[in-house]
Design a protein around this motif. Structure first.
Motif: not given
Length: 199
Positions: A85, A88, A107, A109, A111-112, A190
């Motif tokens: 995770a 930013e 926020p 984001s 990772s895959t 998510e």
């Protein structure tokens, strides 16, 4: 029970796993930081320093939908990467302050997550991917990655909310090859969370 994909319009609303900031997070961190019983200069005798580090060779994945376990390859995978995770930060420049700028939380984001396993006749990964690819967009699964010790006991669990497959890769074929065939599935999700241990 083998994995069977059922595209369902209500699937996305029945995931049953909440993901949010806990009001007790700050208190828990404070308790952790203050747990220095018996500490000596340098922290040599802290309990944390006596714990053996985890070895990542033994783990298992559990998939669920609406709280019910779904057998995807029986949770047997050779590799799981992307448990990451990233926040930013928001940079705020203040007039008259020349030595650095203010940093504010921004926020987050994720990772895959990439899963790899030795390819067998089990088609669970392709079935899930193809179900979503042909229109079953609501077919999401929650996942839990259980990290185990050498004795097979779960010592740490990561939770992934509302996983959706975005890439499937079959093993490369080579008439001169002798290595094990590896297939992989890429998942977006998510929310990444540290699952509270049971008991």
């Amino acid at each position: 029970m083998p994995f069977e994909a059922h595209a369902n319009a209500s699937a996305s609303g029945s995931l049953g796993v909440g993901f949010g900031a806990s009001a007790s997070a700050t208190a828990s961190l404070g308790e952790r930081a203050g747990n220095t019983k018996g500490a000596q200069p340098g922290g040599k005798d802290l309990a944390e320093n006596l714990l053996p580090p985890l070895i990542p060779f033994r783990f298992q994945l559990v998939f669920r939908q609406a709280g019910n376990e779904v057998a995807v390859c029986e949770g047997a995978f050779a590799e799981c990467s992307g448990l990451e995770a990233t926040m930013e930060p928001k940079l705020i420049k203040v007039g008259g302050v020349n030595y650095g700028a203010a940093q504010r939380a921004g926020p987050v984001s994720f990772s895959t997550v990439i899963l790899k396993r030795g390819m067998t006749r089990t088609r669970d990964l392709w079935t899930w991917f193809s179900t979503v690819a042909i229109g079953g967009y609501a077919h999401r699964l929650d996942a839990q990655v259980d990290v185990q010790n050498a004795a097979g006991d779960t010592v740490l669990s990561w939770g992934l909310k509302a996983c959706m497959p975005v890439k499937f890769k079959a093993a490369d074929l080579n008439g001169k090859g002798s290595e094990i065939a590896i297939e992989e599935l890429h998942l977006v999700h998510e929310g990444l969370s540290l699952v509270a241990p049971k008991g």
